[in-house]
Design a protein around this motif. Structure first.
Motif, PDB file in Angstrom:
ATOM      1  N   PRO A  19       0.833  -1.203   0.000  1.00 16.46           N
ATOM      2  CA  PRO A  19       0.000   0.000   0.000  1.00 16.46           C
ATOM      3  C   PRO A  19       0.871   1.258   0.000  1.00 16.46           C
ATOM      4  O   PRO A  19       1.896   1.320   0.669  1.00 16.46           O
ATOM      5  N   ILE A  20       0.455   2.254  -0.787  1.00 19.20           N
ATOM      6  CA  ILE A  20       1.208   3.504  -0.791  1.00 19.20           C
ATOM      7  C   ILE A  20       0.371   4.657  -0.259  1.00 19.20           C
ATOM      8  O   ILE A  20       0.837   5.778  -0.205  1.00 19.20           O
ATOM      9  N   ALA A  21      -0.858   4.405   0.095  1.00 21.44           N
ATOM     10  CA  ALA A  21      -1.712   5.466   0.612  1.00 21.44           C
ATOM     11  C   ALA A  21      -2.292   5.037   1.946  1.00 21.44           C
ATOM     12  O   ALA A  21      -2.665   3.891   2.146  1.00 21.44           O
ATOM     13  N   ALA A  22      -2.324   5.979   2.859  1.00 24.85           N
ATOM     14  CA  ALA A  22      -2.939   5.727   4.167  1.00 24.85           C
ATOM     15  C   ALA A  22      -4.283   6.430   4.188  1.00 24.85           C
ATOM     16  O   ALA A  22      -4.394   7.578   3.750  1.00 24.85           O
ATOM     17  N   PRO A  23      -5.337   5.769   4.655  1.00 23.82           N
ATOM     18  CA  PRO A  23      -6.658   6.412   4.679  1.00 23.82           C
ATOM     19  C   PRO A  23      -6.665   7.584   5.652  1.00 23.82           C
ATOM     20  O   PRO A  23      -6.023   7.554   6.687  1.00 23.82           O
ATOM     21  N   SER A  24      -7.371   8.620   5.277  1.00 21.95           N
ATOM     22  CA  SER A  24      -7.549   9.762   6.172  1.00 21.95           C
ATOM     23  C   SER A  24      -9.008  10.167   6.155  1.00 21.95           C
ATOM     24  O   SER A  24      -9.804   9.647   5.385  1.00 21.95           O
ATOM     25  N   ALA A  25      -9.353  11.108   6.946  1.00 22.64           N
ATOM     26  CA  ALA A  25     -10.744  11.531   7.041  1.00 22.64           C
ATOM     27  C   ALA A  25     -11.165  12.301   5.783  1.00 22.64           C
ATOM     28  O   ALA A  25     -12.300  12.197   5.347  1.00 22.64           O
ATOM     29  N   ILE A  26     -10.260  13.060   5.176  1.00 28.27           N
ATOM     30  CA  ILE A  26     -10.607  13.869   4.017  1.00 28.27           C
ATOM     31  C   ILE A  26     -10.513  13.047   2.727  1.00 28.27           C
ATOM     32  O   ILE A  26     -11.360  13.149   1.855  1.00 28.27           O
ATOM     33  N   GLY A  27      -9.498  12.272   2.586  1.00 31.33           N
ATOM     34  CA  GLY A  27      -9.292  11.485   1.379  1.00 31.33           C
ATOM     35  C   GLY A  27      -7.994  10.715   1.513  1.00 31.33           C
ATOM     36  O   GLY A  27      -7.333  10.763   2.548  1.00 31.33           O
ATOM     37  N   PRO A  28      -7.602  10.022   0.478  1.00 28.37           N
ATOM     38  CA  PRO A  28      -6.376   9.239   0.581  1.00 28.37           C
ATOM     39  C   PRO A  28      -5.145  10.147   0.561  1.00 28.37           C
ATOM     40  O   PRO A  28      -5.087  11.147  -0.141  1.00 28.37           O
ATOM     41  N   GLU A  29      -4.187   9.780   1.336  1.00 25.25           N
ATOM     42  CA  GLU A  29      -2.908  10.483   1.354  1.00 25.25           C
ATOM     43  C   GLU A  29      -1.908   9.593   0.628  1.00 25.25           C
ATOM     44  O   GLU A  29      -1.631   8.487   1.065  1.00 25.25           O
ATOM     45  N   ILE A  30      -1.410  10.062  -0.479  1.00 21.40           N
ATOM     46  CA  ILE A  30      -0.533   9.259  -1.311  1.00 21.40           C
ATOM     47  C   ILE A  30       0.905   9.617  -0.989  1.00 21.40           C
ATOM     48  O   ILE A  30       1.297  10.777  -1.045  1.00 21.40           O
ATOM     49  N   VAL A  31       1.671   8.587  -0.666  1.00 25.98           N
ATOM     50  CA  VAL A  31       3.078   8.761  -0.356  1.00 25.98           C
ATOM     51  C   VAL A  31       3.869   8.107  -1.485  1.00 25.98           C
ATOM     52  O   VAL A  31       3.738   6.921  -1.737  1.00 25.98           O
ATOM     53  N   ILE A  32       4.675   8.888  -2.190  1.00 26.85           N
ATOM     54  CA  ILE A  32       5.464   8.367  -3.294  1.00 26.85           C
ATOM     55  C   ILE A  32       6.935   8.531  -2.940  1.00 26.85           C
ATOM     56  O   ILE A  32       7.378   9.621  -2.617  1.00 26.85           O
ATOM     57  N   ASP A  33       7.632   7.436  -3.039  1.00 23.61           N
ATOM     58  CA  ASP A  33       9.052   7.425  -2.705  1.00 23.61           C
ATOM     59  C   ASP A  33       9.861   7.830  -3.941  1.00 23.61           C
ATOM     60  O   ASP A  33       9.579   7.404  -5.053  1.00 23.61           O
ATOM     61  N   LEU A  34      10.888   8.636  -3.760  1.00 19.59           N
ATOM     62  CA  LEU A  34      11.717   9.110  -4.861  1.00 19.59           C
ATOM     63  C   LEU A  34      12.468   7.959  -5.530  1.00 19.59           C
ATOM     64  O   LEU A  34      12.651   7.954  -6.755  1.00 19.59           O
ATOM     65  N   GLU A  35      12.881   6.970  -4.763  1.00 19.34           N
ATOM     66  CA  GLU A  35      13.579   5.820  -5.344  1.00 19.34           C
ATOM     67  C   GLU A  35      12.675   5.033  -6.284  1.00 19.34           C
ATOM     68  O   GLU A  35      13.116   4.571  -7.348  1.00 19.34           O
ATOM     69  N   ARG A  36      11.407   4.877  -5.933  1.00 20.98           N
ATOM     70  CA  ARG A  36      10.459   4.168  -6.800  1.00 20.98           C
ATOM     71  C   ARG A  36      10.253   4.930  -8.107  1.00 20.98           C
ATOM     72  O   ARG A  36      10.157   4.324  -9.179  1.00 20.98           O
ATOM     73  N   ILE A  37      10.195   6.246  -8.011  1.00 18.86           N
ATOM     74  CA  ILE A  37      10.025   7.054  -9.219  1.00 18.86           C
ATOM     75  C   ILE A  37      11.243   6.895 -10.118  1.00 18.86           C
ATOM     76  O   ILE A  37      11.112   6.742 -11.342  1.00 18.86           O
ATOM     77  N   GLU A  38      12.437   6.923  -9.539  1.00 17.61           N
ATOM     78  CA  GLU A  38      13.652   6.763 -10.332  1.00 17.61           C
ATOM     79  C   GLU A  38      13.713   5.388 -10.997  1.00 17.61           C
ATOM     80  O   GLU A  38      14.102   5.268 -12.158  1.00 17.61           O
TER      81      GLU A  38
END
Length: 122
Positions: A19-38
């Motif tokens: 999973p790359i997103a943690a649920p929040s009350a407003i909406g999903p919070e997406i966490v993207i790692d710089l190494e994965r992007i590279e």
């Protein structure tokens, strides 16, 4: 009879099974790692480079084929033009070419007519 409302507002995105997103009350919070992007961009770059190389090979082969077809068409056109000229100005060779059945003899007179055309007309 409606749908269950206990999962409303939670959404999780997965990359490579994690999973790359943690649920929040407003909406999903997406966490993207710089190494994965590279890594992803390097993989995309490698795939694109292989596609480009394959396209270069294919376009070169296609261009070579088109040039050979164009050369054959041009040679046929030159022969037809030479035969047209020979029908008026070089009757003996033209008659021999037209009235023979053997391919070898036709080829011999074809060469003579083309040589005459290139020398006299062009």
């Amino acid at each position: 009879m409606g749908h269950d409302e206990k999962d409303v507002g939670t959404m999780t995105a997965y990359v490579d099974g994690e999973p790359i997103a943690a649920p929040s009350a407003i909406g999903p919070e997406i966490v993207i790692d710089l190494e994965r992007i590279e890594k992803a961009t390097a993989a995309i770059r490698a795939v694109w480079e292989s596609v480009r190389r394959a396209a270069d090979i294919m376009t070169e082969a296609f261009g070579k084929w088109i040039r050979s077809v164009a050369a054959q068409i041009e040679a046929k056109h030159e022969l037809e033009t030479a035969l047209r000229w020979a029908s008026c100005y070089c009757r003996p060779a033209f008659n021999r070419y037209r009235h023979t059945k053997k391919k070898r003899t036709r080829k011999k007179y074809e060469k003579k007519i083309l040589a005459w055309y290139r020398e006299e007309v062009l």
